[in-house]
Scaffold this motif. Structure first.
Motif, PDB file in Angstrom:
ATOM      1  N   TYR A   5       0.844  -1.197   0.000  1.00  0.00           N
ATOM      2  CA  TYR A   5       0.000   0.000   0.000  1.00  0.00           C
ATOM      3  C   TYR A   5       0.879   1.246   0.000  1.00  0.00           C
ATOM      4  N   ILE A   6       0.453   2.243  -0.776  1.00  0.00           N
ATOM      5  CA  ILE A   6       1.183   3.515  -0.809  1.00  0.00           C
ATOM      6  C   ILE A   6       0.754   4.344   0.400  1.00  0.00           C
ATOM      7  N   ARG A   7       1.726   4.750   1.211  1.00  0.00           N
ATOM      8  CA  ARG A   7       1.405   5.442   2.449  1.00  0.00           C
ATOM      9  C   ARG A   7       2.045   6.820   2.548  1.00  0.00           C
ATOM     10  N   GLY A   8       2.638   7.311   1.490  1.00  0.00           N
ATOM     11  CA  GLY A   8       3.224   8.646   1.568  1.00  0.00           C
ATOM     12  C   GLY A   8       4.306   8.832   0.529  1.00  0.00           C
ATOM     13  N   TYR A   9       5.092   9.888   0.729  1.00  0.00           N
ATOM     14  CA  TYR A   9       6.171  10.169  -0.206  1.00  0.00           C
ATOM     15  C   TYR A   9       7.327  10.785   0.545  1.00  0.00           C
ATOM     16  N   VAL A  10       8.490  10.861  -0.093  1.00  0.00           N
ATOM     17  CA  VAL A  10       9.626  11.577   0.484  1.00  0.00           C
ATOM     18  C   VAL A  10      10.128  12.604  -0.529  1.00  0.00           C
ATOM     19  N   THR A  11      10.738  13.665   0.006  1.00  0.00           N
ATOM     20  CA  THR A  11      11.430  14.612  -0.873  1.00  0.00           C
ATOM     21  C   THR A  11      12.894  14.658  -0.461  1.00  0.00           C
ATOM     22  N   SER A  12      13.758  14.924  -1.445  1.00  0.00           N
ATOM     23  CA  SER A  12      15.188  14.918  -1.198  1.00  0.00           C
ATOM     24  C   SER A  12      15.873  15.868  -2.172  1.00  0.00           C
ATOM     25  N   THR A  13      16.768  16.711  -1.657  1.00  0.00           N
ATOM     26  CA  THR A  13      17.538  17.614  -2.531  1.00  0.00           C
ATOM     27  C   THR A  13      18.868  16.977  -2.900  1.00  0.00           C
ATOM     28  N   VAL A  14      19.588  16.484  -1.862  1.00  0.00           N
ATOM     29  CA  VAL A  14      20.888  15.857  -2.107  1.00  0.00           C
ATOM     30  C   VAL A  14      20.643  14.369  -2.316  1.00  0.00           C
ATOM     31  N   LYS A  15      20.803  13.873  -3.539  1.00  0.00           N
ATOM     32  CA  LYS A  15      20.514  12.462  -3.828  1.00  0.00           C
ATOM     33  C   LYS A  15      21.350  12.005  -5.014  1.00  0.00           C
ATOM     34  N   HIS A  16      21.368  10.688  -5.219  1.00  0.00           N
ATOM     35  CA  HIS A  16      22.039  10.174  -6.412  1.00  0.00           C
ATOM     36  C   HIS A  16      21.387  10.813  -7.630  1.00  0.00           C
ATOM     37  N   LYS A  17      22.213  11.247  -8.600  1.00  0.00           N
ATOM     38  CA  LYS A  17      21.662  12.087  -9.671  1.00  0.00           C
ATOM     39  C   LYS A  17      20.610  11.363 -10.507  1.00  0.00           C
ATOM     40  N   SER A  18      20.618  10.045 -10.474  1.00  0.00           N
ATOM     41  CA  SER A  18      19.640   9.299 -11.272  1.00  0.00           C
ATOM     42  C   SER A  18      18.211   9.506 -10.766  1.00  0.00           C
ATOM     43  N   PHE A  19      18.034   9.948  -9.504  1.00  0.00           N
ATOM     44  CA  PHE A  19      16.680  10.115  -8.960  1.00  0.00           C
ATOM     45  C   PHE A  19      16.078  11.483  -9.295  1.00  0.00           C
ATOM     46  N   THR A  20      16.831  12.330  -9.983  1.00  0.00           N
ATOM     47  CA  THR A  20      16.325  13.669 -10.310  1.00  0.00           C
ATOM     48  C   THR A  20      15.020  13.552 -11.103  1.00  0.00           C
ATOM     49  N   PRO A  46       6.707   5.105 -11.693  1.00  0.00           N
ATOM     50  CA  PRO A  46       6.617   5.530 -13.087  1.00  0.00           C
ATOM     51  C   PRO A  46       5.178   5.755 -13.557  1.00  0.00           C
ATOM     52  N   LEU A  47       4.175   5.484 -12.708  1.00  0.00           N
ATOM     53  CA  LEU A  47       2.776   5.434 -13.155  1.00  0.00           C
ATOM     54  C   LEU A  47       1.947   6.644 -12.734  1.00  0.00           C
ATOM     55  N   GLY A  48       2.382   7.415 -11.736  1.00  0.00           N
ATOM     56  CA  GLY A  48       1.543   8.476 -11.186  1.00  0.00           C
ATOM     57  C   GLY A  48       0.539   7.915 -10.199  1.00  0.00           C
ATOM     58  N   THR A  49       1.002   7.038  -9.306  1.00  0.00           N
ATOM     59  CA  THR A  49       0.135   6.363  -8.343  1.00  0.00           C
ATOM     60  C   THR A  49      -0.324   7.324  -7.246  1.00  0.00           C
ATOM     61  N   GLY A  50      -1.571   7.138  -6.775  1.00  0.00           N
ATOM     62  CA  GLY A  50      -2.110   7.989  -5.720  1.00  0.00           C
ATOM     63  C   GLY A  50      -1.877   7.403  -4.339  1.00  0.00           C
ATOM     64  N   LEU A  51      -2.094   8.266  -3.305  1.00  0.00           N
ATOM     65  CA  LEU A  51      -1.956   7.841  -1.911  1.00  0.00           C
ATOM     66  C   LEU A  51      -2.977   6.753  -1.594  1.00  0.00           C
ATOM     67  N   HIS A  52      -2.596   5.766  -0.799  1.00  0.00           N
ATOM     68  CA  HIS A  52      -3.430   4.672  -0.300  1.00  0.00           C
ATOM     69  C   HIS A  52      -3.818   3.647  -1.362  1.00  0.00           C
ATOM     70  N   GLU A  53      -3.262   3.748  -2.563  1.00  0.00           N
ATOM     71  CA  GLU A  53      -3.591   2.729  -3.548  1.00  0.00           C
ATOM     72  C   GLU A  53      -2.816   1.449  -3.253  1.00  0.00           C
ATOM     73  N   LYS A  54      -3.454   0.302  -3.601  1.00  0.00           N
ATOM     74  CA  LYS A  54      -2.775  -0.985  -3.478  1.00  0.00           C
ATOM     75  C   LYS A  54      -2.031  -1.240  -4.779  1.00  0.00           C
ATOM     76  N   VAL A  55      -0.783  -1.629  -4.655  1.00  0.00           N
ATOM     77  CA  VAL A  55       0.066  -1.749  -5.846  1.00  0.00           C
ATOM     78  C   VAL A  55       0.871  -3.045  -5.784  1.00  0.00           C
ATOM     79  N   ILE A  56       1.522  -3.355  -6.908  1.00  0.00           N
ATOM     80  CA  ILE A  56       2.555  -4.378  -6.915  1.00  0.00           C
ATOM     81  C   ILE A  56       3.892  -3.666  -7.064  1.00  0.00           C
ATOM     82  N   ILE A  57       4.817  -3.928  -6.123  1.00  0.00           N
ATOM     83  CA  ILE A  57       6.159  -3.383  -6.265  1.00  0.00           C
ATOM     84  C   ILE A  57       7.093  -4.501  -6.704  1.00  0.00           C
ATOM     85  N   CYS A  58       8.071  -4.128  -7.511  1.00  0.00           N
ATOM     86  CA  CYS A  58       8.968  -5.092  -8.141  1.00  0.00           C
ATOM     87  C   CYS A  58      10.405  -4.692  -7.833  1.00  0.00           C
ATOM     88  N   SER A  59      11.261  -5.683  -7.593  1.00  0.00           N
ATOM     89  CA  SER A  59      12.657  -5.375  -7.240  1.00  0.00           C
ATOM     90  C   SER A  59      13.602  -5.594  -8.420  1.00  0.00           C
TER      91      SER A  59
END
Lengths: 92, 98
Positions: A5-20, A46-59
């Motif tokens: 379940y999607i339960r929130g988000y994070v923001t980050s300024t200093v990060k690996h450049k690939s996450f920009t 990559p999909l634009g998922t909303g808060l509290h949606e049930k999803v499949i996460i892949c590693s």
């Protein structure tokens, strides 16, 4: 792949450049009966998922490196799909 | 990637030849409970840092084989500090409406 379940988000300024520019959401993995199972993971969305949606996460890191356009990205977990319905799925 | 709180640093006197100039942090990975209480972290792990995270920061830790991807040369690493987190928005349940 795991149900989560999607339960929130994070923001980050200093990060690996690939996450920009990537959306980084907090996904809580759950078991077949929606009990919490394991620590929440920060996932690339990559999909634009909303808060509290049930999803499949892949590693599959290889796909998400391709998505982020950086072969040196340390990203691993990403949202593969938004769940409509889980039919059955209860342990016998 | 998991979130983690930085609580210290490690320096080495002897090291694997593939390492040089490494910056290692001791961190407490967050569990589901930590998102609500700020406490109850998991047991500490050591992560490789290239971003300059300090004690007290919350960071994103990439684990497993993906932790080695950012390096030019093969490097023995299984946890990598991929982001210094500014803000965490967390809402465990959908608020009731009406």
């Amino acid at each position: 792949m795991r149900l989560a379940y999607i339960r929130g988000y994070v923001t980050s300024t200093v990060k690996h450049k690939s996450f920009t520019g990537a959306r980084l959401l907090i996904a809580q993995p759950v078991d077949q009966e929606d009990n919490l199972d394991g620590p929440p993971q920060v996932v690339v969305d990559p999909l634009g998922t909303g808060l509290h949606e049930k999803v499949i996460i892949c590693s599959d890191g290889s796909w998400v490196r391709n998505f982020l356009n950086d072969p040196k990205s340390p990203a691993r977990w990403w949202i593969m799909g938004i769940v409509d319905e889980v039919a059955g799925g209860k342990a016998k | 990637m998991r979130l983690a709180t930085v609580i210290g640093r490690v320096t080495l006197s002897e090291r694997h030849p593939a390492l040089s100039g490494e910056r290692l942090l001791v961190v407490l990975p967050w569990t589901a409970k930590t998102f609500e209480s700020g406490k109850d972290q998991d047991y500490s792990i050591v992560v490789y840092d290239q971003l300059g995270a300090g004690v007290g920061n919350t960071i994103g830790v990439c684990e497993s084989t993906e932790a080695t991807r950012p390096f030019e040369k093969p490097t023995p690493v299984d946890a990598y500090c991929a982001a210094i987190i500014d803000q965490v928005f967390y809402q465990p349940d959908e608020p009731k409406r009406g």
